[in-house]
Design a protein around this motif. Structure first.
Motif, PDB file in Angstrom:
ATOM      1  N   ILE A 141       0.845  -1.195   0.000  1.00  0.00           N
ATOM      2  CA  ILE A 141       0.000   0.000   0.000  1.00  0.00           C
ATOM      3  C   ILE A 141       0.877   1.242   0.000  1.00  0.00           C
ATOM      4  O   ILE A 141       1.704   1.431   0.897  1.00  0.00           O
ATOM      5  CB  ILE A 141      -0.937   0.027   1.233  1.00  0.00           C
ATOM      6  N   GLU A 142       0.695   2.090  -1.000  1.00  0.00           N
ATOM      7  CA  GLU A 142       1.355   3.394  -1.074  1.00  0.00           C
ATOM      8  C   GLU A 142       0.322   4.452  -0.693  1.00  0.00           C
ATOM      9  O   GLU A 142      -0.699   4.600  -1.368  1.00  0.00           O
ATOM     10  CB  GLU A 142       1.877   3.656  -2.486  1.00  0.00           C
ATOM     11  N   ILE A 143       0.593   5.193   0.386  1.00  0.00           N
ATOM     12  CA  ILE A 143      -0.370   6.169   0.892  1.00  0.00           C
ATOM     13  C   ILE A 143       0.146   7.568   0.593  1.00  0.00           C
ATOM     14  O   ILE A 143       1.197   7.981   1.090  1.00  0.00           O
ATOM     15  CB  ILE A 143      -0.602   5.992   2.405  1.00  0.00           C
ATOM     16  N   GLY A 144      -0.606   8.291  -0.216  1.00  0.00           N
ATOM     17  CA  GLY A 144      -0.191   9.624  -0.628  1.00  0.00           C
ATOM     18  C   GLY A 144      -0.296  10.651   0.483  1.00  0.00           C
ATOM     19  O   GLY A 144      -0.840  10.396   1.572  1.00  0.00           O
ATOM     20  N   ALA A 145       0.195  11.849   0.228  1.00  0.00           N
ATOM     21  CA  ALA A 145       0.209  12.926   1.224  1.00  0.00           C
ATOM     22  C   ALA A 145      -1.198  13.208   1.729  1.00  0.00           C
ATOM     23  O   ALA A 145      -2.130  13.395   0.949  1.00  0.00           O
ATOM     24  CB  ALA A 145       0.817  14.185   0.616  1.00  0.00           C
ATOM     25  N   GLY A 146      -1.347  13.205   3.053  1.00  0.00           N
ATOM     26  CA  GLY A 146      -2.634  13.514   3.665  1.00  0.00           C
ATOM     27  C   GLY A 146      -3.699  12.456   3.489  1.00  0.00           C
ATOM     28  O   GLY A 146      -4.849  12.657   3.893  1.00  0.00           O
ATOM     29  N   ALA A 147      -3.360  11.303   2.923  1.00  0.00           N
ATOM     30  CA  ALA A 147      -4.331  10.238   2.696  1.00  0.00           C
ATOM     31  C   ALA A 147      -4.374   9.279   3.887  1.00  0.00           C
ATOM     32  O   ALA A 147      -3.482   9.274   4.746  1.00  0.00           O
ATOM     33  CB  ALA A 147      -3.993   9.482   1.421  1.00  0.00           C
ATOM     34  N   THR A 148      -5.407   8.444   3.911  1.00  0.00           N
ATOM     35  CA  THR A 148      -5.604   7.481   4.989  1.00  0.00           C
ATOM     36  C   THR A 148      -5.884   6.096   4.412  1.00  0.00           C
ATOM     37  O   THR A 148      -6.688   5.960   3.491  1.00  0.00           O
ATOM     38  CB  THR A 148      -6.788   7.890   5.887  1.00  0.00           C
ATOM     39  N   ALA A 149      -5.233   5.089   4.969  1.00  0.00           N
ATOM     40  CA  ALA A 149      -5.507   3.698   4.598  1.00  0.00           C
ATOM     41  C   ALA A 149      -5.772   2.888   5.859  1.00  0.00           C
ATOM     42  O   ALA A 149      -5.030   2.987   6.837  1.00  0.00           O
ATOM     43  CB  ALA A 149      -4.337   3.095   3.832  1.00  0.00           C
ATOM     44  N   THR A 150      -6.843   2.102   5.834  1.00  0.00           N
ATOM     45  CA  THR A 150      -7.231   1.273   6.969  1.00  0.00           C
ATOM     46  C   THR A 150      -7.326  -0.176   6.518  1.00  0.00           C
ATOM     47  O   THR A 150      -7.977  -0.473   5.510  1.00  0.00           O
ATOM     48  CB  THR A 150      -8.590   1.708   7.536  1.00  0.00           C
ATOM     49  N   VAL A 151      -6.682  -1.069   7.251  1.00  0.00           N
ATOM     50  CA  VAL A 151      -6.780  -2.500   6.992  1.00  0.00           C
ATOM     51  C   VAL A 151      -7.451  -3.155   8.189  1.00  0.00           C
ATOM     52  O   VAL A 151      -6.976  -3.027   9.322  1.00  0.00           O
ATOM     53  CB  VAL A 151      -5.399  -3.131   6.752  1.00  0.00           C
ATOM     54  N   ASN A 152      -8.562  -3.843   7.940  1.00  0.00           N
ATOM     55  CA  ASN A 152      -9.230  -4.656   8.943  1.00  0.00           C
ATOM     56  C   ASN A 152      -9.039  -6.108   8.540  1.00  0.00           C
ATOM     57  O   ASN A 152      -9.458  -6.524   7.451  1.00  0.00           O
ATOM     58  CB  ASN A 152     -10.717  -4.332   9.021  1.00  0.00           C
ATOM     59  N   ALA A 153      -8.380  -6.889   9.393  1.00  0.00           N
ATOM     60  CA  ALA A 153      -8.000  -8.246   9.004  1.00  0.00           C
ATOM     61  C   ALA A 153      -8.278  -9.233  10.129  1.00  0.00           C
ATOM     62  O   ALA A 153      -7.964  -8.968  11.294  1.00  0.00           O
ATOM     63  CB  ALA A 153      -6.520  -8.303   8.638  1.00  0.00           C
ATOM     64  N   ALA A 154      -8.864 -10.374   9.761  1.00  0.00           N
ATOM     65  CA  ALA A 154      -9.086 -11.453  10.718  1.00  0.00           C
ATOM     66  C   ALA A 154      -8.713 -12.774  10.055  1.00  0.00           C
ATOM     67  O   ALA A 154      -9.091 -13.030   8.910  1.00  0.00           O
ATOM     68  CB  ALA A 154     -10.534 -11.480  11.185  1.00  0.00           C
ATOM     69  N   ILE A 155      -7.964 -13.588  10.785  1.00  0.00           N
ATOM     70  CA  ILE A 155      -7.622 -14.937  10.344  1.00  0.00           C
ATOM     71  C   ILE A 155      -8.279 -15.898  11.323  1.00  0.00           C
ATOM     72  O   ILE A 155      -7.933 -15.916  12.503  1.00  0.00           O
ATOM     73  CB  ILE A 155      -6.096 -15.153  10.314  1.00  0.00           C
ATOM     74  N   THR A 156      -9.228 -16.693  10.829  1.00  0.00           N
ATOM     75  CA  THR A 156     -10.063 -17.488  11.728  1.00  0.00           C
ATOM     76  C   THR A 156     -10.137 -18.966  11.359  1.00  0.00           C
ATOM     77  O   THR A 156     -10.857 -19.714  12.009  1.00  0.00           O
ATOM     78  CB  THR A 156     -11.491 -16.914  11.774  1.00  0.00           C
ATOM     79  N   GLY A 157      -9.393 -19.401  10.323  1.00  0.00           N
ATOM     80  CA  GLY A 157      -9.463 -20.813   9.968  1.00  0.00           C
ATOM     81  C   GLY A 157      -8.477 -21.173   8.885  1.00  0.00           C
ATOM     82  O   GLY A 157      -7.887 -20.313   8.230  1.00  0.00           O
ATOM     83  N   GLY A 158      -8.289 -22.491   8.696  1.00  0.00           N
ATOM     84  CA  GLY A 158      -7.367 -23.006   7.701  1.00  0.00           C
ATOM     85  C   GLY A 158      -6.131 -23.598   8.340  1.00  0.00           C
ATOM     86  O   GLY A 158      -5.801 -23.311   9.498  1.00  0.00           O
ATOM     87  N   LYS A 159      -5.426 -24.424   7.593  1.00  0.00           N
ATOM     88  CA  LYS A 159      -4.166 -24.996   8.083  1.00  0.00           C
ATOM     89  C   LYS A 159      -3.133 -23.899   8.262  1.00  0.00           C
ATOM     90  O   LYS A 159      -2.407 -23.863   9.268  1.00  0.00           O
ATOM     91  CB  LYS A 159      -3.657 -26.047   7.100  1.00  0.00           C
ATOM     92  N   LEU A 160      -3.057 -22.993   7.278  1.00  0.00           N
ATOM     93  CA  LEU A 160      -2.162 -21.838   7.353  1.00  0.00           C
ATOM     94  C   LEU A 160      -2.896 -20.618   6.830  1.00  0.00           C
ATOM     95  O   LEU A 160      -3.435 -20.625   5.718  1.00  0.00           O
ATOM     96  CB  LEU A 160      -0.908 -22.060   6.507  1.00  0.00           C
ATOM     97  N   GLY A 161      -2.930 -19.585   7.634  1.00  0.00           N
ATOM     98  CA  GLY A 161      -3.450 -18.291   7.192  1.00  0.00           C
ATOM     99  C   GLY A 161      -2.394 -17.238   7.434  1.00  0.00           C
ATOM    100  O   GLY A 161      -1.852 -17.142   8.541  1.00  0.00           O
ATOM    101  N   ARG A 162      -2.063 -16.472   6.398  1.00  0.00           N
ATOM    102  CA  ARG A 162      -0.983 -15.493   6.528  1.00  0.00           C
ATOM    103  C   ARG A 162      -1.355 -14.207   5.788  1.00  0.00           C
ATOM    104  O   ARG A 162      -1.811 -14.238   4.645  1.00  0.00           O
ATOM    105  CB  ARG A 162       0.313 -16.048   5.943  1.00  0.00           C
ATOM    106  N   LEU A 163      -1.135 -13.097   6.465  1.00  0.00           N
ATOM    107  CA  LEU A 163      -1.303 -11.779   5.855  1.00  0.00           C
ATOM    108  C   LEU A 163       0.016 -11.034   5.961  1.00  0.00           C
ATOM    109  O   LEU A 163       0.592 -10.910   7.038  1.00  0.00           O
ATOM    110  CB  LEU A 163      -2.397 -10.987   6.568  1.00  0.00           C
ATOM    111  N   PHE A 164       0.503 -10.540   4.809  1.00  0.00           N
ATOM    112  CA  PHE A 164       1.721  -9.740   4.761  1.00  0.00           C
ATOM    113  C   PHE A 164       1.349  -8.397   4.138  1.00  0.00           C
ATOM    114  O   PHE A 164       0.848  -8.340   3.021  1.00  0.00           O
ATOM    115  CB  PHE A 164       2.779 -10.461   3.924  1.00  0.00           C
TER     116      PHE A 164
END
Length: 241
Positions: A59-82
């Motif tokens: 994610i590239e966030i420009g001047a004065g901008a806002t970025a929000t990530v809402n993330a949940a990992i709730t199942g699976g053999k492997l769950g990964r967020l990078f």
């Protein structure tokens, strides 16, 4: 990157590389937030017992901008967020993340946040609930570049273990090359409060329901009002308890 990662890479140290190999390489999704704009990215990683799900975002966030990530990992053999983030002047980034795992599951949230310019802010909050022999990890690095004065960055990671066989790895990290900044991080691993459980039991609430109430309060507040995330968390808690 096409070569399979190894545990020599800190960001993969606690992962299940045999599972990773089944889906590697993984596509990186790039998001550019224009100056002054707002962007929200909801990510729910949930699958059957053998699922391997990896999400990779830049994610590239420009001047004065806002970025929000809402993330949940709730199942699976492997769950990964990078998530890799770069903030321009006066930009803001916010992450609310939850991991709920049981059995022999491995789940992880990895972030790399770069404050490249002055006056940017970031806040990351991650809550982890683990049972069985599950492994849950939050590896978050905040880098403040030279000249990125007035940076304000925070990281809060908390894990709740439902038994002693589960493993939580919490590693918030700071790399600061500016001298006028406000950066804070904290990490705690604990168990359910026995006193709070006794209080609820004494008022007629069954033990399993009392545990669920406390854990919902611990995790669910991150996504208050979002029925999709709250439903996934409730289903995961029912499975764990």
């Amino acid at each position: 990157m096409t070569a399979l990662p190894t545990k020599r890479d800190e960001s993969w140290r606690y992962s299940d590389l045999e599972a990773v190999a089944r889906v590697w390489p993984v596509e990186t999704h790039t998001h550019v937030v224009a100056p002054g704009e707002s962007f929200t990215l909801p990510i729910l990683i949930d699958g059957d017992a053998d699922a391997v799900i990896i999400e990779d975002h830049a994610i590239e966030i420009g001047a004065g901008a806002t970025a929000t990530v809402n993330a949940a990992i709730t199942g699976g053999k492997l769950g990964r967020l990078f998530v890799r983030v770069r903030l321009a002047e006066g930009a803001h980034f916010e992450l609310s993340g939850a991991i709920l795992g049981g059995g022999s599951e491995t789940h992880e949230i990895v972030t790399r946040v770069t404050h490249a310019k002055p006056n940017a802010t970031s806040a990351q909050a991650v809550r982890i609930v683990l049972g069985g022999q599950a492994t849950g990890s939050y590896l978050g690095k905040v880098a403040v570049a030279r000249g990125a004065q007035k940076t304000d960055a925070s990281q809060s990671a908390k894990a709740m273990l439902l038994n002693r066989a589960a493993t939580a790895n919490l590693k918030p990290e700071l790399e600061i090359f500016a001298d006028d900044v406000k950066c804070a991080h904290g990490a705690t691993v604990g168990e359910l409060d026995a006193g709070a459980l006794f209080y609820l039991n004494a008022r007629g609430i069954p033990p399993a329901e009392a545990k669920a109430l406390l854990l919902r309060a611990f995790v669910g507040g991150l996504f208050e009002g979002d029925e999709r995330f709250e439903g996934a968390i409730d289903r995961a808690l029912e499975r764990l308890l």
